[in-house]
Scaffold this active site. Structure first.
Site, PDB file in Angstrom:
ATOM      1  N   HIS A  19      11.584 -12.834 -25.410  1.00  0.00           N
ATOM      2  CA  HIS A  19      11.044 -12.092 -26.560  1.00  0.00           C
ATOM      3  C   HIS A  19      11.009 -12.956 -27.807  1.00  0.00           C
ATOM      4  O   HIS A  19      11.946 -12.921 -28.610  1.00  0.00           O
ATOM      5  CB  HIS A  19      11.934 -10.881 -26.862  1.00  0.00           C
ATOM      6  CG  HIS A  19      11.949  -9.840 -25.810  1.00  0.00           C
ATOM      7  ND1 HIS A  19      11.019  -8.828 -25.754  1.00  0.00           N
ATOM      8  CD2 HIS A  19      12.767  -9.653 -24.769  1.00  0.00           C
ATOM      9  CE1 HIS A  19      11.278  -8.052 -24.717  1.00  0.00           C
ATOM     10  NE2 HIS A  19      12.331  -8.537 -24.098  1.00  0.00           N
ATOM     11  N   GLU A  72       9.085 -12.308 -30.263  1.00  0.00           N
ATOM     12  CA  GLU A  72       8.827 -11.382 -31.380  1.00  0.00           C
ATOM     13  C   GLU A  72      10.126 -10.876 -32.001  1.00  0.00           C
ATOM     14  O   GLU A  72      10.130 -10.424 -33.138  1.00  0.00           O
ATOM     15  CB  GLU A  72       7.945 -10.211 -30.905  1.00  0.00           C
ATOM     16  CG  GLU A  72       8.623  -9.104 -30.121  1.00  0.00           C
ATOM     17  CD  GLU A  72       8.928  -9.470 -28.662  1.00  0.00           C
ATOM     18  OE1 GLU A  72       8.692 -10.626 -28.271  1.00  0.00           O
ATOM     19  OE2 GLU A  72       9.429  -8.591 -27.932  1.00  0.00           O
ATOM     20  N   CYS A 110       8.313 -10.089 -21.140  1.00  0.00           N
ATOM     21  CA  CYS A 110       9.375  -9.434 -20.383  1.00  0.00           C
ATOM     22  C   CYS A 110       8.822  -8.333 -19.464  1.00  0.00           C
ATOM     23  O   CYS A 110       8.198  -8.645 -18.463  1.00  0.00           O
ATOM     24  CB  CYS A 110      10.446  -8.936 -21.341  1.00  0.00           C
ATOM     25  SG  CYS A 110      12.059  -8.838 -20.565  1.00  0.00           S
TER      26      CYS A 110
END
Ligand code: GLN
Length: 236
Positions: A218, A220, A91
């Site tokens: 994202h 994660e 990002c």
């Protein structure tokens, strides 16, 4: 200085601003040692890089860029990345890696290590952030053809164009949301399609990640470790 054999790869996570701890958690679960990068001495030593790979997290790219310059880290980071340090940006991290940033904040710059132009905040405000399944065209990430990565989109940038030094690795609704460095003279999107006539070698080359990868989303935040695993696989 004697270099001790390392039992675990050392991964630097840029920790000036943004979603640092989520990346650290995923990387540690995969067996990596995480170093928070806040100054040049965290990633560069007299004998060369102190880290085996690097993650640039999401957050606010204009703030991260300002802090990188304030702390005199931009040039040093740019050098170790261009010298071949496996690097993943998510990002805002993709924005930092890119060659060109549209809708940039005043005086915002980027590291220019991934041959793409991106537009900040192309995918809407925080309120419309959501989770998606994203098909990724890179064998090490998905482990199988047409596999998908689960990820969150939060005020995501879009890749507007991919130069000959990079290739797109994922598209959602016609938008390019990730890219990786292409092998010289080889596998960029701008080159001829070489996936035909049984040229398996060329096809496999297209599907490998380069050393620098930027994604607009994202993984994660959903705990999908596929990109982090692929990053660690690049550490030699
Ligand atoms: N829009 C942010 C920027 O330009 C990125 C958002 C994010 O990292 N989730 O930096």
């Amino acid at each position: 200085m004697v270099t001790e054999p390392r039992s675990a790869p050392v991964v630097g996570v840029l920790a000036l601003q943004g979603g640092v701890s989520e990346h650290g958690d995923v990387l540690e679960q995969l067996g990596a040692r995480v170093v928070l990068v806040r100054r040049e001495s965290d990633f560069a030593g007299a004998d060369g890089p102190r880290i085996d790979a690097l993650v640039l997290p999401g957050g606010e790219s204009s703030a991260q860029d300002r802090l990188l310059r304030l702390f005199d880290m931009a040039e040093g980071l740019r050098s170790i990345i261009t010298e071949g340090l496996p690097t993943l940006g998510t990002c805002a991290g993709l924005v930092l890696l890119s060659r060109e940033v549209r809708d940039a904040a005043p005086s915002q710059r980027s590291l220019d290590v991934l041959d793409v132009a991106v537009r900040r905040n192309a995918l809407g405000p925080q309120l419309v952030s959501h989770e998606v399944d994203i098909a990724v065209d890179a064998a090490e990430v998905i482990g199988r053809q047409d596999g998908r990565v689960r990820a969150a989109l939060i005020r995501a940038p879009e890749v507007l164009s991919v130069g000959i030094g990079a290739r797109a690795i994922c598209r959602v609704d016609g938008r390019v949301l990730g890219a990786t460095t292409a092998a010289p003279g080889g596998d960029s999107d701008a080159g001829p399609e070489r996936d035909t006539d049984g040229r398996i070698g060329a096809r496999d080359a297209r599907r490998r990640l380069g050393t620098v990868t930027g994604i607009a989303f994202h993984p994660e935040l959903t705990g999908d470790a596929a990109f982090h695993r692929a990053l660690l696989a690049q550490v030699r």
